[in-house]
Design a protein around this motif. Structure first.
Motif, PDB file in Angstrom:
ATOM      1  N   ALA A 126       0.827  -1.213   0.000  1.00  0.00           N
ATOM      2  CA  ALA A 126       0.000   0.000   0.000  1.00  0.00           C
ATOM      3  C   ALA A 126       0.861   1.263   0.000  1.00  0.00           C
ATOM      4  N   GLY A 127       2.189   1.064  -0.048  1.00  0.00           N
ATOM      5  CA  GLY A 127       3.088   2.220  -0.110  1.00  0.00           C
ATOM      6  C   GLY A 127       3.499   2.766   1.246  1.00  0.00           C
ATOM      7  N   LEU A 128       3.154   2.055   2.325  1.00  0.00           N
ATOM      8  CA  LEU A 128       3.579   2.531   3.645  1.00  0.00           C
ATOM      9  C   LEU A 128       5.077   2.299   3.830  1.00  0.00           C
ATOM     10  N   ASN A 129       5.700   3.191   4.585  1.00  0.00           N
ATOM     11  CA  ASN A 129       7.123   3.081   4.889  1.00  0.00           C
ATOM     12  C   ASN A 129       7.243   2.207   6.141  1.00  0.00           C
ATOM     13  N   VAL A 130       7.348   0.878   5.926  1.00  0.00           N
ATOM     14  CA  VAL A 130       7.161  -0.068   7.038  1.00  0.00           C
ATOM     15  C   VAL A 130       8.345  -1.024   7.177  1.00  0.00           C
ATOM     16  N   GLY A 131       8.800  -1.223   8.411  1.00  0.00           N
ATOM     17  CA  GLY A 131       9.899  -2.144   8.703  1.00  0.00           C
ATOM     18  C   GLY A 131       9.370  -3.480   9.215  1.00  0.00           C
ATOM     19  N   LEU A 132      10.191  -4.524   9.086  1.00  0.00           N
ATOM     20  CA  LEU A 132       9.838  -5.878   9.518  1.00  0.00           C
ATOM     21  C   LEU A 132      10.923  -6.346  10.483  1.00  0.00           C
ATOM     22  N   GLY A 133      10.544  -6.833  11.656  1.00  0.00           N
ATOM     23  CA  GLY A 133      11.593  -7.235  12.598  1.00  0.00           C
ATOM     24  C   GLY A 133      11.061  -8.061  13.749  1.00  0.00           C
ATOM     25  N   GLY A 134      11.795  -8.008  14.874  1.00  0.00           N
ATOM     26  CA  GLY A 134      11.439  -8.822  16.039  1.00  0.00           C
ATOM     27  C   GLY A 134      12.169 -10.132  15.978  1.00  0.00           C
ATOM     28  N   ASN A 135      11.393 -11.196  15.833  1.00  0.00           N
ATOM     29  CA  ASN A 135      11.945 -12.549  15.819  1.00  0.00           C
ATOM     30  C   ASN A 135      12.484 -12.942  14.447  1.00  0.00           C
ATOM     31  N   ILE A 136      12.170 -12.134  13.426  1.00  0.00           N
ATOM     32  CA  ILE A 136      12.624 -12.433  12.064  1.00  0.00           C
ATOM     33  C   ILE A 136      13.275 -11.199  11.457  1.00  0.00           C
ATOM     34  N   GLY A 137      14.091 -11.456  10.448  1.00  0.00           N
ATOM     35  CA  GLY A 137      14.657 -10.339   9.697  1.00  0.00           C
ATOM     36  C   GLY A 137      15.683  -9.570  10.496  1.00  0.00           C
ATOM     37  N   LYS A 138      15.837  -8.303  10.158  1.00  0.00           N
ATOM     38  CA  LYS A 138      16.858  -7.469  10.765  1.00  0.00           C
ATOM     39  C   LYS A 138      16.389  -6.997  12.136  1.00  0.00           C
ATOM     40  N   SER A 139      17.328  -6.871  13.041  1.00  0.00           N
ATOM     41  CA  SER A 139      17.020  -6.441  14.403  1.00  0.00           C
ATOM     42  C   SER A 139      16.228  -5.122  14.428  1.00  0.00           C
ATOM     43  N   PHE A 140      15.186  -5.089  15.255  1.00  0.00           N
ATOM     44  CA  PHE A 140      14.324  -3.910  15.434  1.00  0.00           C
ATOM     45  C   PHE A 140      15.169  -2.712  15.872  1.00  0.00           C
ATOM     46  N   ALA A 141      16.040  -2.932  16.851  1.00  0.00           N
ATOM     47  CA  ALA A 141      16.888  -1.842  17.364  1.00  0.00           C
ATOM     48  C   ALA A 141      17.804  -1.306  16.263  1.00  0.00           C
ATOM     49  N   TRP A 142      18.366  -2.209  15.503  1.00  0.00           N
ATOM     50  CA  TRP A 142      19.285  -1.848  14.413  1.00  0.00           C
ATOM     51  C   TRP A 142      18.550  -0.990  13.386  1.00  0.00           C
ATOM     52  N   GLN A 143      17.312  -1.390  13.069  1.00  0.00           N
ATOM     53  CA  GLN A 143      16.524  -0.618  12.093  1.00  0.00           C
ATOM     54  C   GLN A 143      16.222   0.780  12.613  1.00  0.00           C
ATOM     55  N   ILE A 144      15.945   0.890  13.907  1.00  0.00           N
ATOM     56  CA  ILE A 144      15.667   2.220  14.471  1.00  0.00           C
ATOM     57  C   ILE A 144      16.927   3.081  14.404  1.00  0.00           C
ATOM     58  N   ALA A 145      18.089   2.438  14.625  1.00  0.00           N
ATOM     59  CA  ALA A 145      19.360   3.172  14.543  1.00  0.00           C
ATOM     60  C   ALA A 145      19.650   3.628  13.112  1.00  0.00           C
ATOM     61  N   ASP A 146      19.296   2.787  12.148  1.00  0.00           N
ATOM     62  CA  ASP A 146      19.671   3.016  10.747  1.00  0.00           C
ATOM     63  C   ASP A 146      18.686   3.843   9.937  1.00  0.00           C
ATOM     64  N   ASN A 147      17.435   3.451   9.985  1.00  0.00           N
ATOM     65  CA  ASN A 147      16.467   4.125   9.124  1.00  0.00           C
ATOM     66  C   ASN A 147      15.224   4.509   9.886  1.00  0.00           C
ATOM     67  N   LYS A 148      14.516   5.406   9.279  1.00  0.00           N
ATOM     68  CA  LYS A 148      13.330   5.893   9.970  1.00  0.00           C
ATOM     69  C   LYS A 148      12.102   5.334   9.277  1.00  0.00           C
ATOM     70  N   TYR A 149      11.508   4.305   9.868  1.00  0.00           N
ATOM     71  CA  TYR A 149      10.248   3.782   9.350  1.00  0.00           C
ATOM     72  C   TYR A 149       9.098   4.438  10.105  1.00  0.00           C
ATOM     73  N   ASP A 150       7.970   4.569   9.416  1.00  0.00           N
ATOM     74  CA  ASP A 150       6.780   5.146  10.052  1.00  0.00           C
ATOM     75  C   ASP A 150       6.025   4.094  10.848  1.00  0.00           C
ATOM     76  N   SER A 151       6.211   2.826  10.464  1.00  0.00           N
ATOM     77  CA  SER A 151       5.581   1.743  11.222  1.00  0.00           C
ATOM     78  C   SER A 151       6.446   0.489  11.147  1.00  0.00           C
ATOM     79  N   TYR A 152       6.270  -0.378  12.120  1.00  0.00           N
ATOM     80  CA  TYR A 152       7.018  -1.644  12.191  1.00  0.00           C
ATOM     81  C   TYR A 152       6.047  -2.784  12.420  1.00  0.00           C
ATOM     82  N   VAL A 153       6.272  -3.898  11.721  1.00  0.00           N
ATOM     83  CA  VAL A 153       5.557  -5.135  12.004  1.00  0.00           C
ATOM     84  C   VAL A 153       6.558  -6.065  12.678  1.00  0.00           C
ATOM     85  N   LEU A 154       6.289  -6.432  13.927  1.00  0.00           N
ATOM     86  CA  LEU A 154       7.246  -7.208  14.716  1.00  0.00           C
ATOM     87  C   LEU A 154       6.682  -8.578  15.076  1.00  0.00           C
TER      88      LEU A 154
END
Length: 443
Positions: A126-154
């Protein structure tokens, strides 16, 4: 402020990077070995670390400790920290205050990976600027340090939820609950159930909890507990004025006076459990006000779980695809149907009374060579022997992949879609898929 991190894996290193960026004095301690790639990251970022030991003097002077989810509370170093009254938290608890993004948290005993991936797919499509993390994918903390997502699915495990104090998702999902990991919960099922429900403990009246209304453990929990969150149930058997349910082969979702319906036959995920995963993910999409047409399209084209039409690598312009999860003809039909380049097809295993003739038109149209990977390939050879130019038998994955490389040319695809169970040569379909991926990487 001194931040000590126990465990130098994905969540540990990600937390270290975020901590450093936010001005903490950071130290990483791993009782095992730290992988080389993570060591490099720590060194480049000037973060102190140790491996194969926990040096008490360097740990017990922490202001806050982030513990990787794999480390149990019963481990000696954690006991010492708790005895000293030092706060021991999980990565999501540490990281969440550093973002004002909308957080969608997904937990459950089964189905959470698929639901997480599908939810991310719906929002991203839908074009949302969304990160994926938690138990899968790239670390949630790392993503917050690196890029600015408007929402996260964890995707959140019970172990991660055990380490929260203030963390709250704006939208929470509990897919289902069945006995699991009870060794970490004093062998008490109710402790494990409570652990899952921690996902909603800090939610307010403005937040949402999406849950399986057919689930006995959850219904029991609600008899004696409450949450402030607005409840959105989903079910295969009940109907709701607010929630998601099945009616006349349609998935119906009613949320905030809005209705969404879709024929179940158009949903890419198959099986009843996946229908529930689709209901949960679609409920999130409705709450996030995604357009109906986008939701329909995303539900019909979703393919994104490991071993299910998973694109592994492109080598010399040949795409290698892992569909090890295809253990029947129906699943392989879907895989072959999605191929739009000449295909070298790796097939075979323990036949469940397959009728391969259903695949005949697709094989004629798309398959240039067949590699039989099984103990008994007679049936496959009988059906397709005269249909393709090349047919080869092998009895291990590395030979199959090497052969496929020889038979393929630029612009082709190599597809592992066995249409069979895996027990003749492999532990399970995951083992088969992992061996395929490894063999491709070794080319």
């Amino acid at each position: 402020m001194r931040l000590v991190i126990l465990g130098g894996g994905e969540s540990g290193v990600g937390t270290a990077i975020l901590g450093k960026k936010k001005g903490y004095e950071v130290f990483v301690s791993d009782f095992g070995k730290i992988k080389e790639n993570y060591k490099e990251v720590l060194i480049i970022n000037g973060i102190a670390w140790e491996e194969e030991k926990h040096t008490e003097d360097l740990i017990l002077n922490a202001d806050v400790v982030m513990k990787s989810p794999g480390i149990p509370d019963k481990s000696p170093i954690v006991k010492l920290l708790l005895k000293k009254g030092i706060s021991v938290i999980s990565e999501i608890e540490f990281a969440a205050p550093f973002t004002d993004a909308t957080i969608i948290g997904i937990t459950g005993s089964n189905g959470k990976t698929t639901t997480t991936m599908l939810t991310h797919h719906l929002l991203k499509s839908a074009g949302l600027n969304v990160g994926l993390g938690g138990n899968i994918g790239k670390s949630f903390a790392w993503q917050i340090a690196d890029n600015k997502y408007d929402s996260y699915v964890l995707e959140l495990s019970s172990f991660q939820l055990d380490g929260i104090v203030n963390f709250k998702p704006q939208i929470a999902i509990i897919t289902n609950i069945s006995p699991d990991h009870l060794d970490r919960y004093d062998y008490k099922y109710e402790n494990y159930i409570d652990s899952k429900f921690r996902i909603t403990m800090n939610q307010t009246e403005d937040d949402y909890l999406i849950y399986d209304a057919d689930d006995e453990a959850m219904n029991d929990w609600f008899k004696t507990h409450t949450t402030k969150a607005k409840l959105i149930p989903f079910s295969l058997t009940k109907t709701f004025s607010e929630g998601a349910y099945l009616k006349n082969n349609k998935m119906e979702i009613k949320i905030n006076q809005e209705e969404f319906t879709m024929d179940t036959e158009h949903i890419a995920l198959e099986g009843k459990h996946n229908m529930k995963n689709a209901m949960a993910a679609t409920s999130v999409a409705k709450l996030m006000q995604i357009r109906k047409a986008t939701i329909r399209e995303s539900l019909s084209n979703f393919q994104g779980v490991e071993h299910r039409l998973e694109k592994v690598l492109k080598i010399q312009n040949v795409q290698y695809i892992n569909d090890s999860k295809a253990t029947n003809v129906n699943a392989t039909f879907f895989a072959l149907d999605s191929m739009n380049t000449p295909t070298v097809w790796i097939v075979g295993g323990v036949d469940k009374g397959n009728d391969y003739n259903e695949l005949m038109s697709l094989v004629r149209e798309k398959v240039k060579a067949i590699i039989c990977l099984g103990v008994d390939n007679k049936k496959i050879i009988d059906v397709f022997g005269n249909v393709v130019d090349m047919m080869i038998e092998v009895d291990n994955m590395s030979d199959a992949v090497r052969m496929a490389q020889r038979l393929s040319e630029k612009g082709d695809a190599v597809l592992l879609s066995p249409a069979c169970a895996s027990f003749d040569l492999f532990e399970n379909y995951e083992d088969r898929g992992k061996q395929f991926k490894q063999a491709v990487k070794n080319l």
